[in-house]
Design a protein around this motif. Structure first.
Motif, short mmCIF file in Angstrom:
data_model
loop_
_atom_site.label_atom_id
_atom_site.label_comp_id
_atom_site.label_asym_id
_atom_site.label_seq_id
_atom_site.Cartn_x
_atom_site.Cartn_y
_atom_site.Cartn_z
N ILE A 34 0.78 -0.92 0.09
CA ILE A 34 -0.12 -0.18 -0.03
C ILE A 34 0.56 1.57 0.33
N ALA A 35 1.87 0.61 0.86
CA ALA A 35 2.60 2.78 0.87
C ALA A 35 3.09 2.76 0.23
N ALA A 36 3.79 1.91 -0.51
CA ALA A 36 5.72 1.83 -2.39
C ALA A 36 3.78 2.25 -3.00
N CYS A 37 2.82 1.71 -3.05
CA CYS A 37 1.83 2.28 -4.64
C CYS A 37 1.56 3.66 -4.07
N ASN A 38 1.05 4.09 -3.18
CA ASN A 38 0.32 5.24 -2.42
C ASN A 38 1.84 6.48 -2.75
N ALA A 39 2.53 5.81 -2.75
CA ALA A 39 4.07 6.74 -2.96
C ALA A 39 4.19 7.27 -4.16
N GLY A 40 3.66 6.43 -5.48
CA GLY A 40 3.93 6.76 -7.09
C GLY A 40 4.02 5.21 -7.39
N GLY A 41 4.80 4.17 -6.49
CA GLY A 41 5.60 3.42 -7.05
C GLY A 41 4.53 2.19 -7.45
N LEU A 42 5.27 1.02 -7.84
CA LEU A 42 4.60 0.08 -7.73
C LEU A 42 4.32 -0.98 -6.52
N ALA A 337 7.12 4.09 1.92
CA ALA A 337 6.62 5.38 1.03
C ALA A 337 8.02 7.29 1.02
N GLU A 338 8.39 6.69 2.32
CA GLU A 338 8.93 7.73 2.17
C GLU A 338 10.93 7.07 1.28
#
Length: 354
Positions: A34-42, A337-338
């Motif tokens: 979820i964090a990776a997705c919401n940060a703009g990655g996959l 995310a960071e």
């Protein structure tokens, strides 16, 4: 408009940043995805150690907390034929450790399993229709792959040689993960079991880029912005990072694994078949040192781990897999995310000379 020099993966997968969080069975959590997705990655959810019901619950959680594209990853190996003699020889090799640690050698050997992609898993995909589905160890049989493609998912798989990359493109991959020898976890090799044929990331990526027409994702030994920028210079359209995400609070790792990641030196990983029966890179521990990281008595994947389970219960640090790639010393303590956003920003600055 994107400033990245190659936007093919961004356009293909519908993501903002060309960073894929690697699917790491046992360590990746829905929170990490979820964090990776919401940060703009996959974000990538590994399914090899999940039942269909468990996978369904994980994907429900991801969907509840992110509307972004995500990836679901599966193994597609052939389950091995039973080999009782090999299993006995393997356990006998480990008997001195059973005696030393007080584990019950005569008890039935636990079953270590990682399930290959099958019709039940495909039904979950048909229900959730994720934007991306990736495979390890080649691709599933055509009838299953056709069902996955019918959901509209883009198909990724790992190649460890140019030959494998060409095979994957020919059999329907939309993009190829060029997995260098530096990568942590299981080697994606499937056309050969010869470890001497495995290629490092810097040599593999440009050769794969030249050999296929689909976009290429670089993986292996990439742990910071310099590695990401270098991958783009070699012709990659994105990177996949695994070990870097093991340092995030969203990672589910044991206390022993957590400590090893933060104390091991760059030279202290090796490719081993002891823990599952298939070559995978991890931090060297006692059992790898004493019986060798590659031992031909280890049963075929995924059965080797069963006889190690009682030992692992007694001494986790010395008898469990501590998966990590060769760039582990580049790991930094940030949230998923960071980490995603920082690596992307720093890599883009290098590529655009800002």
């Amino acid at each position: 408009m994107s400033q990245w020099p190659d936007t093919r993966i961004l356009d293909l997968l519908g993501i903002e940043l060309p960073i894929i969080q690697g699917p790491m069975a046992g360590a990746t959590t829905s929170a990490m995805v979820i964090a990776a997705c919401n940060a703009g990655g996959l974000g990538s959810m590994p399914a090899a150690m999940l039942s269909s019901d468990q996978l369904r619950e994980e994907l429900k959680t991801v969907r509840q907390h992110s509307s972004r594209p995500f990836n679901v990853n599966f193994f597609c190996h052939q389950p091995p034929a039973p080999d009782e003699q090999r299993a006995r020889d393997w356990k006998n090799l480990l008997e001195p450790y059973y005696r030393e640690l007080g584990a019950d050698f005569d008890a039935p050997t636990p079953v270590s399993n990682r399930a290959p992609f099958d019709s039940a898993a495909c039904e979950v995909l048909e229900e959730f229709r994720p934007a991306v589905v990736s495979f390890h160890f080649g691709l599933p049989e055509k009838s299953l792959l056709d069902r996955v493609k019918a959901t509209g998912a883009k198909i990724l798989s790992s190649a460890t040689t140019v030959e494998e990359a060409i095979w994957l493109e020919r059999h329907g991959c939309d993009a190829i993960i060029a997995m260098g020898y530096e990568a942590g976890g299981h080697r994606g090799m499937f056309l050969s079991d010869d470890l001497s044929s495995q290629v490092g990331t810097f040599a593999l990526v440009p050769q794969v880029v030249d050999a296929v027409s689909v976009p290429v994702i670089a993986a292996g030994g990439i742990g910071d912005a310099r590695g990401i920028a270098a991958a783009f210079m070699l012709g990659a359209s994105a990177v996949q990072l695994g070990t870097a995400y093991l340092f995030t609070p969203e990672a589910k790792v044991s206390a022993s694994h957590h400590k090893a990641l933060r104390t091991a030196r760059d030279s202290e990983t090796a490719v081993t078949n002891l823990f599952t029966g298939r070559p995978a890179r991890g931090i060297v521990n006692r059992v790898m040192r004493e019986i060798g990281p590659i031992n031909n008595k280890a049963p075929a994947f995924p059965l080797a781990g069963g006889a190690l389970m009682p030992l692992r219960a007694k001494d986790e640090a010395d008898f469990s897999n501590l998966w990590a790639g060769q760039a582990l010393t580049l790991g930094i303590e940030l949230s998923a995310a960071e980490l995603t956003q920082r690596l992307a920003a720093e890599a883009l600055a290098k590529l655009t000379h800002r």
